[in-house]
Enzyme design. Structure first.
Site, PDB file in Angstrom:
ATOM      1  N   LYS A   6       0.789  -1.228   0.000  1.00 45.77           N
ATOM      2  CA  LYS A   6       0.000   0.000   0.000  1.00 45.77           C
ATOM      3  C   LYS A   6       0.820   1.278   0.000  1.00 45.77           C
ATOM      4  O   LYS A   6       1.786   1.409   0.749  1.00 45.77           O
ATOM      5  CB  LYS A   6      -0.932   0.007   1.219  1.00 45.77           C
ATOM      6  CG  LYS A   6      -1.992  -1.102   1.185  1.00 45.77           C
ATOM      7  CD  LYS A   6      -2.928  -0.998   2.372  1.00 45.77           C
ATOM      8  CE  LYS A   6      -4.041  -2.032   2.291  1.00 45.77           C
ATOM      9  NZ  LYS A   6      -4.976  -1.931   3.434  1.00 45.77           N
TER      10      LYS A   6
ATOM     11  N   GLY B  31       9.832  -5.877   7.837  1.00 49.37           N
ATOM     12  CA  GLY B  31       9.645  -7.311   8.004  1.00 49.37           C
ATOM     13  C   GLY B  31       9.701  -8.129   6.736  1.00 49.37           C
ATOM     14  O   GLY B  31      10.390  -9.155   6.657  1.00 49.37           O
TER      15      GLY B  31
END
Length: 420
Positions: free
Chosen positions: A222, A378
């Protein structure tokens, strides 16, 4: 500058240390020990300096949030929910203490499965040189309380367990919690551990004074979650490589067809503003030139090569194509500093991992030629681990949200308490 454990006398002192042992667990067994191993150099240094006691504190998961979701799942299935058994099975730090003990080759005393309150007598009664681990800090609502006064209640208690506070939990440095920041108000001295120091030394200069040219690779799903970091990096970047799901929003903003690809229509104007800001700053924006598509978001979906910018209506973009990889190679070859946050494709699916693997190899190659390369976030970390290239990077960050916020130029509470 931040103060570190090397700047203070630790001999004979009680040390209270925040670590980030929020590691993946399955049936009480540690699945990935990266964060545990990362804290060991600081732990060993403190013990070698003759500290009286070293008390470790960490969170593990989000007990209240996870418990609610598990209960809803059990209720939906019509099964009984044993709250105590659930918490004990998933969020207790006792198995982590045992794992650390094996890694250190030294006993790690677990302070008990009840509460982190009232442990001063227990800690002070331990032999000199003892390592103690407290229970999950997030078992206490005060740890994450919004009101400072509520956080201070737990912070004061934790502060009573040490003469010096050491923060080596970069993964939670962006959290203003009792055990990460509030505690510093009640301990005479607060310093950073070696992991925190390394993270700050690699990440902060990217925002303040990077070796140029700086190239930033920003991927992920996003645009909305990466606006601030894109704007921050534009101040110093020679080029921004935009990949992953967010690239399709940028392509649509330029008037290209994106088929069934992931799109944030409410971010189209934002994408246009970032493109315009890059133009004014003289920064190159590198978007996909070709794609690997599929009819559905599925690991078994058949890859379809799309030799061009526009994606057919029946397909969604899943990865970048060879032209794009060639463009990446060209722009990364010029970089003195590279920061990578977010994959450029659905690398979890082997059919669509080529683009992200190519980026990992190119960044590793740049490291070998003397560039400073920092991997933060991550999914990016998971990618370099998957392709077994983590040791080929200058630095792989242990903090997803923390590294992102630092790259956004924010001041992180857990770091600020360690400033001179």
């Amino acid at each position: 500058m931040i103060k570190t454990v090397k700047d203070v006398d630790l001999k004979g002192k009680r040390i209270i240390m925040r670590v980030d042992f929020n590691v993946p667990m399955k049936d009480g067994v540690v699945q990935d020990d990266t964060r545990i191993v990362a804290a060991i150099p600081t732990i060993q240094y403190i013990l070698a300096q003759g500290a009286k006691t070293l008390t470790l504190m960490s969170h593990l998961g989000d007990p209240s949030k996870d418990k609610k979701a598990a209960k809803e799942k059990a209720d939906k299935a019509g099964k009984p929910f044993d709250e105590a058994a659930y918490i004990k099975g998933k969020h207790r730090l006792a198995p982590v203490a045992l794992y650390l003990e094996q890694k250190l080759g030294k006993p790690v005393i677990f302070a008990g499965e009840d509460s982190d309150y009232g442990k001063q007598g227990f800690i002070d009664s331990q032999p000199a040189g003892s390592v103690i681990m407290l229970e999950n800090t997030r078992f206490h609502k005060e740890e994450t309380a919004k009101e400072g006064a509520d956080r201070d209640k737990l912070a004061k208690e934790l502060a009573s367990y040490g003469d010096i506070f050491v923060n080596d939990a970069f993964g939670t440095a962006h959290r203003d919690h009792a055990s990460t920041a509030s505690i510093a108000k009640f301990v005479p001295v607060s310093v950073a551990g070696f992991l925190m120091e390394k993270e700050v030394n690699y990440l902060e200069p990217i925002v303040t004074s990077p070796q140029k040219p700086l190239v930033a690779i920003i991927g992920g799903a996003k645009v909305s979650s990466k606006i601030a970091v894109l704007e921050s990096l534009l101040k110093n970047a020679a080029a921004l490589v935009i990949g992953g799901g967010m690239a399709y929003t940028f392509l649509k903003a330029q008037g290209h067809k994106v088929g069934k690809s992931l799109i944030e229509d409410d971010q189209l104007d934002t994408a246009r503003k970032i493109l315009e800001a890059a133009k004014k700053a003289g920064a190159e924006i590198v978007l996909p030139l070709d794609h690997l598509g599929a009819e559905s978001f599925d690991a078994a979906a058949k890859p379809v090569a799309i030799d061009g910018l526009d994606i057919p209506d029946n397909l969604m973009g899943m990865d970048v194509g060879p032209k794009t990889i060639a463009a990446y190679k060209e722009v990364l070859a010029k970089a003195k500093t590279i920061v990578w946050n977010g994959p450029v494709g659905v690398f979890e699916f082997d059919n669509f991992a080529k683009g992200t693997e190519a980026v990992a190899k190119l960044v590793a190659e740049a490291t070998g030629k003397g560039s400073i390369t920092v991997v933060g976030g991550g999914d990016s970390v998971a990618a370099v681990n998957k392709f077994k290239l983590a040791d080929k990077m200058s630095h792989v960050s242990t903090g997803g949200g923390a590294s992102l916020e630092l790259l956004e130029g924010k001041k992180l509470p857990g770091i600020e308490v360690c400033r001179n």
